[in-house]
Design a protein around this motif. Structure first.
Motif, PDB file in Angstrom:
ATOM      1  N   GLU A 145       0.811  -1.225   0.000  1.00  0.00           N
ATOM      2  CA  GLU A 145       0.000   0.000   0.000  1.00  0.00           C
ATOM      3  C   GLU A 145       0.840   1.269   0.000  1.00  0.00           C
ATOM      4  O   GLU A 145       0.327   2.358  -0.293  1.00  0.00           O
ATOM      5  CB  GLU A 145      -0.957   0.006   1.202  1.00  0.00           C
ATOM      6  CG  GLU A 145      -0.304   0.206   2.556  1.00  0.00           C
ATOM      7  CD  GLU A 145       0.190  -1.081   3.203  1.00  0.00           C
ATOM      8  OE1 GLU A 145       0.450  -1.066   4.422  1.00  0.00           O
ATOM      9  OE2 GLU A 145       0.312  -2.097   2.480  1.00  0.00           O
ATOM     10  N   ILE A 146       2.132   1.176   0.316  1.00  0.00           N
ATOM     11  CA  ILE A 146       3.002   2.349   0.252  1.00  0.00           C
ATOM     12  C   ILE A 146       4.147   2.110  -0.734  1.00  0.00           C
ATOM     13  O   ILE A 146       5.224   2.690  -0.597  1.00  0.00           O
ATOM     14  CB  ILE A 146       3.542   2.759   1.638  1.00  0.00           C
ATOM     15  CG1 ILE A 146       4.300   1.605   2.309  1.00  0.00           C
ATOM     16  CG2 ILE A 146       2.421   3.259   2.526  1.00  0.00           C
ATOM     17  CD1 ILE A 146       5.041   2.031   3.582  1.00  0.00           C
ATOM     18  N   SER A 147       3.890   1.283  -1.724  1.00  0.00           N
ATOM     19  CA  SER A 147       4.871   1.007  -2.774  1.00  0.00           C
ATOM     20  C   SER A 147       4.225   1.225  -4.137  1.00  0.00           C
ATOM     21  O   SER A 147       3.003   1.226  -4.272  1.00  0.00           O
ATOM     22  CB  SER A 147       5.385  -0.435  -2.674  1.00  0.00           C
ATOM     23  OG  SER A 147       6.076  -0.655  -1.459  1.00  0.00           O
ATOM     24  N   GLY A 148       5.068   1.401  -5.157  1.00  0.00           N
ATOM     25  CA  GLY A 148       4.584   1.524  -6.521  1.00  0.00           C
ATOM     26  C   GLY A 148       3.832   2.819  -6.769  1.00  0.00           C
ATOM     27  O   GLY A 148       3.929   3.795  -6.022  1.00  0.00           O
ATOM     28  N   GLY A 149       3.067   2.828  -7.854  1.00  0.00           N
ATOM     29  CA  GLY A 149       2.298   4.000  -8.248  1.00  0.00           C
ATOM     30  C   GLY A 149       2.386   4.235  -9.740  1.00  0.00           C
ATOM     31  O   GLY A 149       3.390   3.914 -10.380  1.00  0.00           O
ATOM     32  N   ASP A 150       1.308   4.788 -10.313  1.00  0.00           N
ATOM     33  CA  ASP A 150       1.274   5.098 -11.745  1.00  0.00           C
ATOM     34  C   ASP A 150       2.067   6.359 -12.068  1.00  0.00           C
ATOM     35  O   ASP A 150       2.696   6.453 -13.123  1.00  0.00           O
ATOM     36  CB  ASP A 150      -0.171   5.299 -12.213  1.00  0.00           C
ATOM     37  CG  ASP A 150      -0.998   4.030 -12.146  1.00  0.00           C
ATOM     38  OD1 ASP A 150      -0.417   2.931 -12.223  1.00  0.00           O
ATOM     39  OD2 ASP A 150      -2.233   4.136 -12.012  1.00  0.00           O
ATOM     40  N   LEU A 151       1.984   7.348 -11.194  1.00  0.00           N
ATOM     41  CA  LEU A 151       2.669   8.626 -11.368  1.00  0.00           C
ATOM     42  C   LEU A 151       3.313   9.009 -10.048  1.00  0.00           C
ATOM     43  O   LEU A 151       2.851   8.599  -8.979  1.00  0.00           O
ATOM     44  CB  LEU A 151       1.688   9.745 -11.754  1.00  0.00           C
ATOM     45  CG  LEU A 151       0.838   9.603 -13.007  1.00  0.00           C
ATOM     46  CD1 LEU A 151      -0.194  10.725 -13.048  1.00  0.00           C
ATOM     47  CD2 LEU A 151       1.708   9.653 -14.244  1.00  0.00           C
ATOM     48  N   CYS A 152       4.356   9.811 -10.110  1.00  0.00           N
ATOM     49  CA  CYS A 152       4.908  10.381  -8.884  1.00  0.00           C
ATOM     50  C   CYS A 152       5.151  11.861  -9.080  1.00  0.00           C
ATOM     51  O   CYS A 152       5.353  12.338 -10.204  1.00  0.00           O
ATOM     52  CB  CYS A 152       6.203   9.686  -8.462  1.00  0.00           C
ATOM     53  SG  CYS A 152       7.677  10.179  -9.402  1.00  0.00           S
TER      54      CYS A 152
END
Length: 439
Positions: free
Chosen positions: A189-196
């Motif tokens: 839940e606090i890893s990855g992501g589509d954009l930063c």
């Protein structure tokens, strides 16, 4: 009074403007509304924002230029505060995503110049409409704010394998998923992501203001996946900066790549022609890792043990056996008992370029303290950020060595991990983040 009753605005700069409340609200939300009838209005707002930002390009010394060949916030001298956020894209509409990136670019250009996020600002719009800036940075200087954007692997193909935006064939080979490293205790839940978005500034309120307004602009298109506040930069990115200290009390990032190292930056930092798709040429890849430090255990270790683990003296930061912080570590030196002066399991040795095929990183991480863990210990550590030309040849081999052999691992726990492709800079007011990727 009817909600559609017209009202004359007397706000500064726009006397006598007459708009209905409904029309004002439509204009306020035009950037990502996705309504065909207001597309032209969105373009006008974006052009207005970037035109003002360009006019402020020669602003005070505490403003960092937004436009350039590379994104600001990478080799920019590291500021003192960070707000980093990863977003999930929640729309399936490619046009809405591109429109948001256009509006983000315009807003970032304005905010980095010390202006409000929107054309009308926090107090300059129609009273019946929501302001196009949240207002908490009113009266504050730019504070060397930089805003840096990156695209995660799941933007190109999501966890279900879907190519939501028709860009799967544009995913760079260097944006390969990071492997699992020994000792990882990652929380999805606090890893990855589509954009930063990485916002750095010398005033925490300025950094938070930037993130808050981009999240506001993106409502309905993106949602916050996770975010991290940081303080007390843990690396210097220019030789004009002193080396800072991490929460273990040691100088951190002594051997970091620096803005002045032009040849090394071309070799180690910036994606070059032929490395991957053309849209990434001039960009860089960011790896983030949230590293929880077991500081209570560390604080009970002897000074001699701490220095052996790190491979440097705690006071000056010099490599063991040397006298100056910037002396090259002598990895061949032996003590009188025949043991290496710099231990085989020391952090300095294992991260050294000579043990990693010459690989180097540009680090710009930050300390964090996120309260306590409920067990009487501080939830504190390092939010590690490293930029590089190709993580497969740089971060991955370095972290593989460290995760397997570093004596410091006894005091560390990696709880978050992410990877993003940060495109080259926005060249002028007609450009925007993702233009070359989305066409």
């Amino acid at each position: 009074m009817s909600t559609d009753a017209e009202k004359t605005s007397t706000d500064a700069g726009r006397p006598g403007t007459t708009l209905s409340r409904r029309r004002a609200i439509t204009l306020a939300g035009v950037g990502v509304a996705g309504v065909a009838g207001v597309a032209g209005g969105a373009g006008a707002l974006i052009r207005g924002a970037t035109d003002h930002a360009s006019a402020d390009a020669g602003a005070p010394a505490d403003a960092v230029p937004f436009h350039g060949a590379h994104q600001a916030g990478i080799t920019t001298p590291a500021q003192d505060r960070l707000h980093f956020v990863a977003f999930d894209v929640i729309t399936k509409d490619r046009g809405r995503l591109v429109a948001m990136l256009q509006e983000w670019t315009a807003a970032a250009a304005r905010m980095t110049a010390g202006r409000d996020a929107g054309v009308f600002g926090a107090v300059g719009g129609v009273p019946e409409a929501p302001p196009d800036d949240t207002g908490e940075a009113l009266g504050l200087p730019p504070s060397q704010l930089t805003v840096t954007v990156g695209f995660g692997p799941t933007l190109f193909r999501d966890a279900q394998g879907r190519d939501r935006f028709g860009i799967a064939d544009q995913r760079p080979p260097a944006l390969a998923d990071l492997p699992h490293f020994a000792g990882d205790a990652l929380r999805p839940e606090i890893s990855g992501g589509d954009l930063c978005v990485q916002a750095c500034a010398n005033d925490p309120q300025v950094a938070v203001h930037a993130i808050r307004n981009l999240a506001r602009i993106g409502m309905g298109v993106v949602s916050v996946r996770w975010s991290q506040l940081g303080f007390g930069r843990t690396s210097s990115t220019s030789r004009e900066q002193a080396t800072p200290r991490n929460l273990f009390g040691f100088k951190d990032g002594t051997a970091n790549l620096k803005a002045e190292d032009a040849a090394l930056l071309r070799e180690q930092l910036w994606a070059q022609p032929g490395d991957g798709p053309d849209w990434m040429t001039g960009g860089s890849y960011a790896v983030t890792r949230k590293i929880r430090m077991q500081i209570e255990t560390w604080d009970r270790s002897s000074l001699a043990e701490q220095e052996q683990i790190v491979g440097r003296t705690k006071g000056s930061g010099a490599p063991l056996g040397r006298s100056d912080e910037f002396d090259e570590p002598d990895l061949a030196a032996r003590a009188d008992d025949g043991q290496p002066v710099i231990a085989e399991t020391s952090h300095v040795r294992l991260a050294h370029p000579t043990l990693n095929n010459g690989a180097r990183l540009l680090r710009r991480g930050y300390n964090f303290v996120d309260g306590s863990d409920g067990l009487g210990r501080l939830d504190a550590g390092l939010f590690f950020i490293a930029y590089q030309r190709d993580p497969r040849r740089q971060f991955v081999p370095i972290q593989t060595q460290l995760s397997r052999h570093d004596a410091m691992n006894e005091y560390l726990r990696h709880v978050s991990s992410a990877l993003f492709a940060c495109p080259p800079g926005v060249t002028d007011a007609g450009d925007h983040w993702g233009r070359a990727l989305f066409g």
